[in-house]
Write a protein that holds these residues in place. Structure first.
Motif, PDB file in Angstrom:
ATOM      1  N   UNK A  81      27.474  95.372  -3.468  1.00 52.15           N
ATOM      2  CA  UNK A  81      26.589  95.943  -2.640  1.00 52.15           C
ATOM      3  C   UNK A  81      25.162  95.907  -3.345  1.00 52.15           C
ATOM      4  N   UNK A  82      25.092  95.646  -4.651  1.00 51.66           N
ATOM      5  CA  UNK A  82      23.939  95.906  -5.419  1.00 51.66           C
ATOM      6  C   UNK A  82      23.305  94.491  -5.077  1.00 51.66           C
ATOM      7  N   UNK A  83      23.799  93.527  -4.718  1.00 48.32           N
ATOM      8  CA  UNK A  83      23.217  92.212  -4.248  1.00 48.32           C
ATOM      9  C   UNK A  83      23.274  92.005  -2.829  1.00 48.32           C
ATOM     10  N   UNK A  84      22.167  92.255  -2.166  1.00 42.73           N
ATOM     11  CA  UNK A  84      22.131  91.784  -0.711  1.00 42.73           C
ATOM     12  C   UNK A  84      21.516  90.465  -0.473  1.00 42.73           C
ATOM     13  N   UNK A  85      22.335  89.869   0.540  1.00 42.39           N
ATOM     14  CA  UNK A  85      21.989  88.251   0.715  1.00 42.39           C
ATOM     15  C   UNK A  85      21.585  88.300   2.154  1.00 42.39           C
ATOM     16  N   UNK A  86      20.666  87.554   2.489  1.00 47.56           N
ATOM     17  CA  UNK A  86      20.023  86.859   3.645  1.00 47.56           C
ATOM     18  C   UNK A  86      20.493  85.453   3.714  1.00 47.56           C
ATOM     19  N   UNK A  87      21.530  85.264   4.430  1.00 43.60           N
ATOM     20  CA  UNK A  87      21.951  83.906   4.647  1.00 43.60           C
ATOM     21  C   UNK A  87      21.095  82.878   5.240  1.00 43.60           C
ATOM     22  N   UNK A  88      21.352  81.667   5.014  1.00 49.84           N
ATOM     23  CA  UNK A  88      20.418  80.685   5.854  1.00 49.84           C
ATOM     24  C   UNK A  88      20.275  80.779   7.086  1.00 49.84           C
ATOM     25  N   UNK A  89      21.656  80.934   7.656  1.00 54.93           N
ATOM     26  CA  UNK A  89      21.749  80.948   9.279  1.00 54.93           C
ATOM     27  C   UNK A  89      21.832  82.334   9.607  1.00 54.93           C
ATOM     28  N   UNK A  90      21.283  83.168   9.223  1.00 60.73           N
ATOM     29  CA  UNK A  90      21.159  84.566   9.388  1.00 60.73           C
ATOM     30  C   UNK A  90      22.426  85.646   9.297  1.00 60.73           C
TER      31      UNK A  90
ATOM     32  N   UNK B 239      16.929  90.272   7.538  1.00 57.70           N
ATOM     33  CA  UNK B 239      16.367  90.865   6.353  1.00 57.70           C
ATOM     34  C   UNK B 239      16.270  92.302   6.408  1.00 57.70           C
ATOM     35  N   UNK B 240      16.362  93.094   7.531  1.00 61.48           N
ATOM     36  CA  UNK B 240      16.165  94.499   7.727  1.00 61.48           C
ATOM     37  C   UNK B 240      17.694  94.933   7.054  1.00 61.48           C
ATOM     38  N   UNK B 241      18.589  94.149   7.485  1.00 64.38           N
ATOM     39  CA  UNK B 241      20.077  94.629   7.098  1.00 64.38           C
ATOM     40  C   UNK B 241      20.103  94.518   5.441  1.00 64.38           C
ATOM     41  N   UNK B 242      19.548  93.626   4.973  1.00 62.07           N
ATOM     42  CA  UNK B 242      19.534  93.276   3.644  1.00 62.07           C
ATOM     43  C   UNK B 242      18.537  94.455   2.789  1.00 62.07           C
ATOM     44  N   UNK B 243      17.433  94.884   3.299  1.00 61.74           N
ATOM     45  CA  UNK B 243      16.961  95.767   2.670  1.00 61.74           C
ATOM     46  C   UNK B 243      17.281  97.315   2.751  1.00 61.74           C
ATOM     47  N   UNK B 244      17.899  97.496   3.975  1.00 64.57           N
ATOM     48  CA  UNK B 244      18.324  98.593   4.320  1.00 64.57           C
ATOM     49  C   UNK B 244      19.243  98.958   3.200  1.00 64.57           C
ATOM     50  N   UNK B 245      20.172  98.320   2.612  1.00 65.39           N
ATOM     51  CA  UNK B 245      21.026  98.787   1.639  1.00 65.39           C
ATOM     52  C   UNK B 245      20.645  98.731   0.451  1.00 65.39           C
TER      53      UNK B 245
ATOM     54  N   UNK C 186      19.514  96.967  -2.231  1.00 68.63           N
ATOM     55  CA  UNK C 186      20.161  96.469  -3.272  1.00 68.63           C
ATOM     56  C   UNK C 186      19.351  96.237  -4.638  1.00 68.63           C
ATOM     57  N   UNK C 187      19.960  96.017  -5.911  1.00 69.37           N
ATOM     58  CA  UNK C 187      18.964  96.017  -7.116  1.00 69.37           C
ATOM     59  C   UNK C 187      18.430  94.472  -6.982  1.00 69.37           C
ATOM     60  N   UNK C 188      19.137  93.436  -6.128  1.00 68.90           N
ATOM     61  CA  UNK C 188      18.605  92.192  -6.169  1.00 68.90           C
ATOM     62  C   UNK C 188      18.980  91.862  -4.764  1.00 68.90           C
ATOM     63  N   UNK C 189      17.784  91.106  -4.164  1.00 69.81           N
ATOM     64  CA  UNK C 189      17.764  90.563  -2.931  1.00 69.81           C
ATOM     65  C   UNK C 189      17.895  88.791  -2.998  1.00 69.81           C
ATOM     66  N   UNK C 190      18.862  88.471  -2.384  1.00 76.16           N
ATOM     67  CA  UNK C 190      19.074  86.901  -2.312  1.00 76.16           C
ATOM     68  C   UNK C 190      18.744  86.494  -0.981  1.00 76.16           C
ATOM     69  N   UNK C 191      17.655  85.433  -1.206  1.00 73.67           N
ATOM     70  CA  UNK C 191      17.298  84.910   0.359  1.00 73.67           C
ATOM     71  C   UNK C 191      17.512  83.526   0.233  1.00 73.67           C
ATOM     72  N   UNK C 192      18.450  82.599   1.094  1.00 76.89           N
ATOM     73  CA  UNK C 192      18.594  81.423   1.139  1.00 76.89           C
ATOM     74  C   UNK C 192      17.863  80.677   2.253  1.00 76.89           C
ATOM     75  N   UNK C 193      16.784  80.186   2.055  1.00 79.16           N
ATOM     76  CA  UNK C 193      15.976  79.307   3.013  1.00 79.16           C
ATOM     77  C   UNK C 193      15.760  80.146   4.104  1.00 79.16           C
TER      78      UNK C 193
END
Ligand SMILES: Nc1ncnc2c1ncn2[C@@H]1O[C@H](COP(=O)(O)OP(=O)(O)O)[C@@H](O)[C@H]1O
Ligand SMILES: [Mg+2]
Lengths: 278, 304
Positions: free
Chosen positions: B80-89, B152-158, B160-167
């Motif tokens: 959970x320290x790393x939040x992910x926004x996947x390419x297809x949401x 994006x809201x889901x990823x920011x809401x946790x 995380x120390x690192x946010x990963x965004x794939x396209x």
């Protein structure tokens, strides 16, 4: 001015017309009931000729339906019970066998859907057991269980299990990898992943299997009850055939269809409630 | 010298050989680091392994060689320290937008009451501009842009120390992309979030990032350069295009993607350890571009 008739209403109207046309043709095709009755009365008086079964006209079947459905739960001994009681017996057997099957098929389906190893290990058994006609189990069930009631339930159990098992396994195995990854990146444990991600994702496929199963179970119960006898709609049909009461036979055939339709509609309703759009 | 927040060392990913073929080396000896609070983009042609790097950062995939240290600890699985926004949401389609965000918040804060979870989730949905009933709709009833906002809201809401965004904006139309980019900048400046983002859009990378990593083409792709975006913040999409540094950086990136990403690709004849990527600052107002010009021959000679 044009009146717009909705498609549904048009379809309903057409259905009604078709029904009336069919019943009308049937009514006209059957030799008049009185004539047949007079002749056979004469024959019976003279002692000649066995009682002959005639296909009854629809008016007679409707009359029978009104009479039966106005008092569906009477009970005058083993061979004279209301249609409601007979259907209740059948439904009880179907639902008992069916839910026992669900209790086993869904967890095992989950397991083999999650684990390719279990899938490969259990697949040969499933492939051999699945094509067996459920009625083929009846003699064995009667011998082992020694109870005709329980044997009928067992037959329902065995025929309901396969579609649920296979659909559950398929649904679970094909949950989108992305959703599993969402569970993983949120550090969900395996139990939570199973209930919060895999189960809702696979629910539409599982419900499809459950709907197929209940349909098959309702098909099989009639045959099973013809074999084991005693009670139930299958036994009722067979009994009325032995009495040469074709009016009752036709009436019960229609009732079997209607109850089957209601069962399917109930599962379709549940299926819609778990359906989601991607 | 203090250790960077994230340190990627000699990262290599190979896929085992298909029947009768050779093993596929997607990329090898990737070395780079990310500082806390930094916004880093990675650009490279399709198939060079950007998503693979991100999956390894997310802990969803494991490297064949090398490793990643984050905050002094080796990354060995999803967290959970790393939040992910996947390419297809990757929203859960059977949950409403709000419930999707709550799904993440609940995972992060299992001890919170339902009211707390709802309030926190609504706050982040508001931050991405998803309010007024839209939050109760299922993803299928939302537009692509709205779905990406929920993601994006889901990823920011946790948090995380690192946010990963794939396209993250790849599938959006230009207008929607612009608005969400602006929102991302706004949220990022407010939260001091460390971000690692994949994109194939050069302008997007310049607008958003502090630093842009350039990857050569695969197979045997490498992280060849680290381009510093010397444009002051806060940046406005309409204004930065008038910044002289903008076109210098842009030209450098385009030139890399069009020509050098191919020339440098497959150069696995290099020494086993790639070393850190070359740092380039094409945007510096250096009159004779001291920083940039001499580094090119060096790079080319290193390739051989
Ligand atoms: N499971 C896999 N097996 C074999 N090759 C794979 C697998 N997954 C990805 N690849 C290969 O790895 C390369 C990089 O993929 P990816 O990281 O998705 O690229 P990018 O995101 O940069 O477009 C591609 O050439 C792809 O074919
Ligand atoms: Mg990709």
């Amino acid at each position: 001015m044009t009146i717009v008739v909705p498609e549904r209403a048009k379809a309903l109207l057409l259905s009604l017309l078709l029904l009336i046309a069919f019943l009308g043709a049937w009514e006209l095709a059957v030799p008049s009931a009185e004539k047949a009755a007079q002749q056979s009365e004469y024959e019976m008086l003279t002692g000649g000729g066995a009682p002959q079964a005639h296909v009854p006209p629809p008016s007679q079947v409707i009359g029978k339906a009104v009479k039966e459905l106005s008092n569906p739960f009477y009970d005058n001994g083993p061979n004279d019970k209301g249609i409601g009681i007979q259907l209740a017996y059948s439904l009880y057997r179907v639902l008992t066998g069916y839910f026992l099957a669900a209790l086993i098929a869904i967890p095992i389906g989950f397991l083999i859907g999650m684990s390719p190893l279990f899938y490969k290990a259990l697949d040969p058994f499933i492939q051999v057991l699945r094509p067996i006609s459920p009625l083929a189990w009846m003699p064995l069930a009667l011998f082992v269980i020694k109870d005709s009631q329980a044997s009928a339930i067992f037959v329902i159990f065995i025929c309901s299990i396969w579609p649920m098992l296979i659909n559950t396994a398929f649904g679970v195995a094909n949950v989108r990898k992305d959703w599993i990854n969402v569970a993983k990146t949120h550090e969900l444990g395996s139990l939570r992943t199973a209930f919060q991600v895999i189960l809702p994702a696979a629910a539409p496929t599982i419900l499809t299997g459950m709907r197929i199963s209940i349909g098959i179970a309702w098909l099989v119960i009639v045959a099973a009850e013809m074999l084991v006898g005693g009670t139930g709609i299958g036994y009722y049909v067979w009994n009325e055939w032995n009495n040469l009461d074709l009016t009752s036979v036709i009436f019960s055939i229609i009732m079997i269809g209607l109850v089957g339709m209601l069962l399917d509609a109930a599962f379709a309703f549940v299926q819609r409630s778990v359906q989601f759009q991607e | 010298m203090e250790k960077p927040f994230i340190e990627v060392t000699d990262l290599t990913r190979r896929y085992p050989a298909a029947k009768g073929g050779e093993p596929l080396t997607v990329f090898e000896h990737a070395n780079f680091s990310i500082e806390k609070g930094e916004f880093v983009c990675i650009i490279g042609h399709s198939g060079c392994g950007k998503s693979t790097i991100m999956n390894i950062l997310a802990g969803l995939d494991a490297p064949t060689e090398g490793g990643i240290i984050m905050g002094g600890k080796e990354i060995s699985g999803p967290s959970l320290d790393r939040g992910v926004v996947f390419q297809n949401y990757s929203l859960l389609p059977w949950l409403s937008a709000l419930k999707n965000v709550m799904f993440g918040v609940r995972a992060r804060h299992p001890d919170w009451s339902r009211d707390q979870v709802v309030a926190h989730s609504e706050q982040y949905l508001e931050m991405v501009g998803l309010t007024g009933g839209a939050e109760h709709r299922k993803p299928a009833q939302l537009s692509g842009g709205m779905r990406q906002r929920v993601s994006i809201a889901r990823a920011f809401a946790i948090q995380p120390q690192l946010l990963l965004l794939d396209e993250p904006f790849g599938a959006l139309d230009a207008l929607t992309r612009g608005t969400i980019q602006d929102e991302l900048i706004r949220i990022w400046s407010a939260t001091e979030q460390t971000v690692f983002m994949i994109t194939h859009d050069v302008d997007e990378a310049i607008l958003l990032s502090d630093r842009i990593l350039l990857m050569t083409n695969g197979p045997f792709a490498r992280v060849a350069e680290s381009v510093v975006v010397d444009i002051a913040r806060p940046r406005q999409r309409a204004e930065i295009i008038h910044d002289p540094a903008y076109y210098k950086i842009r030209n450098h990136l385009v030139e890399f993607l069009a020509r050098r990403s191919k020339e440098l690709s497959g150069s696995h004849g290099r020494e086993a350890s790639g070393g850190p990527p070359l740092t380039v600052r094409p945007g510096l107002k250096d009159p004779d571009d001291k920083e940039r010009e001499p580094s090119w021959p060096k790079l080319v000679s290193a390739v051989g």
